[in-house]
Design a protein around this motif. Structure first.
Motif, PDB file in Angstrom:
ATOM      1  N   ASP A  23       0.866  -1.262  -0.104  1.00 46.97           N
ATOM      2  CA  ASP A  23       0.022   0.095  -0.053  1.00 46.97           C
ATOM      3  C   ASP A  23       0.932   0.978   0.167  1.00 46.97           C
ATOM      4  O   ASP A  23       0.979   1.845   1.138  1.00 46.97           O
ATOM      5  CB  ASP A  23      -0.955   0.129   1.112  1.00 46.97           C
ATOM      6  CG  ASP A  23      -1.953   1.200   1.167  1.00 46.97           C
ATOM      7  OD1 ASP A  23      -2.095   1.701   0.155  1.00 46.97           O
ATOM      8  OD2 ASP A  23      -2.507   1.398   2.077  1.00 46.97           O
ATOM      9  N   THR A  68      -5.985   0.587   0.390  1.00 48.30           N
ATOM     10  CA  THR A  68      -6.397  -0.188  -0.624  1.00 48.30           C
ATOM     11  C   THR A  68      -5.318  -0.314  -1.496  1.00 48.30           C
ATOM     12  O   THR A  68      -4.273   0.586  -1.855  1.00 48.30           O
ATOM     13  CB  THR A  68      -7.550   0.619  -1.584  1.00 48.30           C
ATOM     14  OG1 THR A  68      -8.663   0.930  -0.927  1.00 48.30           O
ATOM     15  CG2 THR A  68      -7.877  -0.490  -2.820  1.00 48.30           C
ATOM     16  N   ASN A 113       0.877   4.201  -1.398  1.00 48.69           N
ATOM     17  CA  ASN A 113       0.165   5.844  -1.023  1.00 48.69           C
ATOM     18  C   ASN A 113      -0.462   5.647   0.219  1.00 48.69           C
ATOM     19  O   ASN A 113      -1.069   6.652   0.647  1.00 48.69           O
ATOM     20  CB  ASN A 113      -0.679   5.900  -2.318  1.00 48.69           C
ATOM     21  CG  ASN A 113      -1.891   4.963  -2.538  1.00 48.69           C
ATOM     22  OD1 ASN A 113      -2.320   4.354  -1.731  1.00 48.69           O
ATOM     23  ND2 ASN A 113      -2.498   5.419  -3.755  1.00 48.69           N
ATOM     24  N   ASP A 126      -3.582   4.601   1.086  1.00 43.61           N
ATOM     25  CA  ASP A 126      -4.953   4.824   1.251  1.00 43.61           C
ATOM     26  C   ASP A 126      -5.777   4.029   1.667  1.00 43.61           C
ATOM     27  O   ASP A 126      -6.896   4.069   1.574  1.00 43.61           O
ATOM     28  CB  ASP A 126      -5.289   5.207  -0.341  1.00 43.61           C
ATOM     29  CG  ASP A 126      -5.108   4.132  -1.414  1.00 43.61           C
ATOM     30  OD1 ASP A 126      -4.723   3.182  -1.014  1.00 43.61           O
ATOM     31  OD2 ASP A 126      -5.292   4.205  -2.506  1.00 43.61           O
TER      32      ASP A 126
END
Length: 307
Positions: free
Chosen positions: A235, A241, A237, A239
Motif C-alpha cells: 500500500d 487499498t 500511497n 490509502d
C-alpha cells in the motif's frame, strides 16, 4: 455488471530467510469478500515431477487470508493440496467456485505449482499432480488457461482474480526440464479471455526468465510477496487499498533488492484495478534482510541498518 478477470501469473519455486515476516499469523480482518468464492491450489509433491518446496505452505496462507482477512465464506472456499490437485479436481472445483460466487463478488483462483507451454505455444497449462515425465501425459493431465477461463465465464462475479504461481517455460525452478529432452517454446503469456470482460495479468517475470525462490527458506517468491503486498506491504500511497500496480511494484522492488542468482522482473498487463483493502501490516526492511544474510565465502553478516 461488467466483469473483469485478473490473472496474476506468478512463480515456480521457492525460499525465505528467517527474518521474512511469518504470513501464517492471522491477518487483520478487513472484509469485503462476503460475496466472493475461491479455489486455492498448492502442489508441492508431484507424483513424478520435481517438487515445488513451500507451495503447500503458501497456498495454505493464501486460503487463510481469504477466509480470515477478506471473510470469504468457508462454504465458498476450497483448498486443494498435492494429490488433491488432479486435472479432474481442478476442473470440478473451478466450476464449483464459479457457481458459488455472488453477483458483484470476486472469483479468486490461486495456483502454486508447475506450469508449461501448451503444444501450440499459444497458451500456458497448469500441471496436475499426477502428470508423468512425458509429453503425452503432461498435456493430458494439465489444465489450459483457456479452458480455465471458459469455466470462470459461467459465474456471476463482477471480477475474477487468478493468481498463477507457476513458470510457463516447461522447466522447474532450477532450470531442469519437466520432461527431459523437450525444448518447449516459451509462449508470450496472453490474457485469457472471459466473455465481455477485460483481462489483467500480473506475472512473475518476463517470458524468457525463470521465476524462483526468495533467498533463504523454501518458499515460492512471487506468491509470498503478493500476499504480503495485499496484507499491507504494497500500500505505497497509504490509502488503505492495494491495487494491482502496487502489488507488482512492491514485488519488483523486493526481488530486485534481495535476489542475486537470477533476473526476475514481474509484469503487469492490462488495466490497473484495486485488489483488496489493506490490513496495514508494515513491510519488512529489505535492506536489513540483505545484510543479515552471510556473504559469499562465509563472511559474517554485517550489522543491519536501522529501520
Amino acid at each position: 455488471m461488467r466483469r473483469a478477470i485478473f490473472s496474476l501469473v506468478l512463480s515456480c519455486s521457492l525460499a525465505a530467510w528467517a527474518d521474512w515476516p511469518d504470513l501464517s499469523k492471522p491477518p487483520a480482518a478487513v472484509g469485503g469478500g462476503e460475496k466472493d468464492a475461491a479455489l486455492v491450489v498448492g502442489v508441492e509433491s508431484y507424483l513424478a515431477l520435481p517438487q515445488v518446496p513451500g507451495a503447500v505452505q503458501n497456498a495454505t496462507e493464501w486460503y487463510l487470508y481469504l477466509a480470515n482477512g477478506l471473510k470469504v465464506p468457508p462454504s465458498s472456499l476450497t483448498l486443494l493440496r498435492n494429490n488433491e490437485a488432479s486435472l479432474e479436481k481442478l476442473k470440478k472445483y473451478a466450476a464449483l467456485a464459479a457457481s458459488q460466487v455472488k453477483p458483484g463478488g470476486t472469483l479468486w483462483f490461486v495456483f502454486i505449482g508447475h506450469g508449461a507451454p501448451a503444444k501450440d505455444g499459444k497458451d500456458g497449462v497448469l500441471v496436475g499432480f499426477d502428470a508423468q515425465q512425458d509429453a503425452d501425459s503432461l498435456y493430458a493431465r494439465s489444465l489450459a488457461q483457456g479452458e480455465l477461463s471458459s469455466l470462470f465465464a459461467k459465474g456471476a462475479q463482477a471480477r475474477t482474480v487468478v493468481l498463477l504461481d507457476a513458470c510457463f517455460s516447461g522447466r522447474a525452478g532450477g532450470g531442469a526440464p519437466l520432461v527431459p529432452g523437450l525444448q518447449p517454446v516459451i509462449p508470450i503469456l496472453s490474457t485469457p479471455e472471459v466473455k465481455g470482460a477485460p483481462t489483467l495479468v500480473l506475472s512473475a517475470g518476463q517470458n524468457d526468465q525463470f521465476a524462483g525462490p526468495l533467498p533463504g527458506v523454501a518458499r515460492p517468491a512471487f506468491s509470498y510477496l503478493t500476499l504480503g503486498a495485499l496484507r499491507g506491504w504494497g500500500d505505497a500511497n497509504g490509502d488503505g487499498t492495494v491495487d494491482a500496480r502496487e502489488v507488482v511494484d512492491y514485488a519488483t522492488v523486493a526481488l530486485t533488492s534481495t535476489v542475486k542468482d537470477r533476473t526476475q522482473t514481474p509484469q503487469l498487463n492490462g488495466p490497473n484495478a484495486p485488489l483488496g483493502r489493506s490490513a496495514k501490516e508494515p513491510a519488512p526492511n529489505l535492506a536489513a534482510l540483505v545484510v543479515a544474510r552471510p556473504a559469499a565465502g562465509g563472511t559474517a553478516p554485517v550489522a543491519a541498518p536501522a529501520a
